[in-house]
Design an enzyme around this catalytic site. Structure first.
Site, short mmCIF file in Angstrom:
data_model
loop_
_atom_site.label_atom_id
_atom_site.label_comp_id
_atom_site.label_asym_id
_atom_site.label_seq_id
_atom_site.Cartn_x
_atom_site.Cartn_y
_atom_site.Cartn_z
N PRO A 92 -23.29 -17.57 -11.59
CA PRO A 92 -22.65 -16.90 -10.44
C PRO A 92 -23.63 -16.27 -9.45
CG PRO A 92 -22.50 -15.49 -12.36
CD PRO A 92 -23.15 -16.78 -12.83
N CYS A 93 -24.37 -17.14 -8.74
CA CYS A 93 -25.32 -16.64 -7.75
C CYS A 93 -24.62 -15.95 -6.58
CB CYS A 93 -26.22 -17.76 -7.26
SG CYS A 93 -25.34 -19.17 -6.57
#
Length: 285
Positions: free
Chosen positions: A244-245
């Protein structure tokens, strides 16, 4: 005809551009060519909250509050160490790296199956091997070919063929329509340097509904002076959403750029805030 997410993205773009004017619901709906009632129903079905409430999640003031409130949660998450699997909602996600030989040969000998599928954030290209998911990217319908070219370039030595049956089952786990579905653990297979792997493993520790900064993420992996290098590694993440950048933002509260589009990053963060029972309690209706 635009799909639901394309309309949501158009609405977010208009709301963001005209936030200071506080546009009325009818004005935004008109920009999308929808009735006020249809737009309200569409947006609420997608986000679970009204457009006005959703926009509150995208302000710098709220983002700074989110960063502050996330610290204790992240302290606990990182205290457990960076080995093992991270958690995304009820998904257990584990990260595996290719061997040095596979890295050098760009995946020679691997068989990769891919498919294009709808998600709450637009179409995605998902690619998988017998050892795990190796790519997940979001794109608009006109960008499908470019997404495939990027996949083939990243895994130049692999055999890559369509396999929508296998990828559809994975997408159903990642973005379930059935809340009763019991998800199986997901495995990810990536190519990267040791530093990139450390950053991606750290990203897996960021729970939904939280956010962190590049500097804080650098400190958490033991490289406090490497915020810029962390930013570069975040930007090269090949597996959207699962790694989950999008939960890494600037300390000022500005959400920043995103590999798959800044409006999609807004959509991801706002959607997660809306799904989190805690997020809305910090805001006035």
């Amino acid at each position: 005809m635009p799909n639901d997410y394309q309309r949501i993205e158009q609405a977010l773009g208009y709301l963001t551009a005209h936030f200071r004017q506080q546009p009325r619901l009818a004005e935004v709906a008109a920009q999308l060519g929808l009735s006020e009632h249809h737009f309200q129903r569409l947006f609420s079905r997608w986000a679970g909250v009204s457009p006005k409430r959703f926009l509150q999640y995208l302000t710098a003031e709220y983002a700074r509050t989110l960063l502050q409130n996330s610290h204790s949660v992240l302290d606990a998450a990182f205290a457990s160490g960076l080995s093992g699997g991270g958690r995304l909602h009820d998904l257990t996600v584990s990260l595996h790296a290719v061997t040095p030989g596979e890295l050098q040969s760009r995946g020679a000998g691997l068989r990769i199956g891919y498919g294009i599928h709808p998600t709450p954030f637009g179409d995605c290209l998902l690619a998988t091997t017998s050892r795990g998911i190796c790519a997940l990217s979001f794109h608009n319908p006109t960008e499908t070919e470019a997404a495939l070219v990027e996949l083939r370039q990243r895994w130049l030595g692999a055999s890559i063929e369509p396999d929508s049956a296998a990828t559809a089952a994975l997408v159903a786990q990642i973005f379930p329509n059935d809340p009763e579905l019991q998800p199986a653990p997901l495995h990810l297979l990536v190519q990267g340097t040791n530093f990139q792997l450390r950053v991606w493993e750290a990203l897996l520790r960021l729970p939904a509904g939280t956010a962190t900064t590049y500097g804080d993420l650098a400190a958490r992996i033991g490289a406090p002076r490497a915020a810029r290098a962390v930013g570069s590694a975040v930007g090269r993440n090949p597996i959207a959403y699962l790694i989950p950048c999008h939960r890494v933002i600037r300390a000022s509260g500005v959400l920043g750029e995103y590999r798959w589009g800044s409006l999609r990053k807004q959509a991801l963060l706002g959607w997660e805030a809306a799904q989190s029972g805690e997020a809305g309690r910090d805001l006035n209706p």
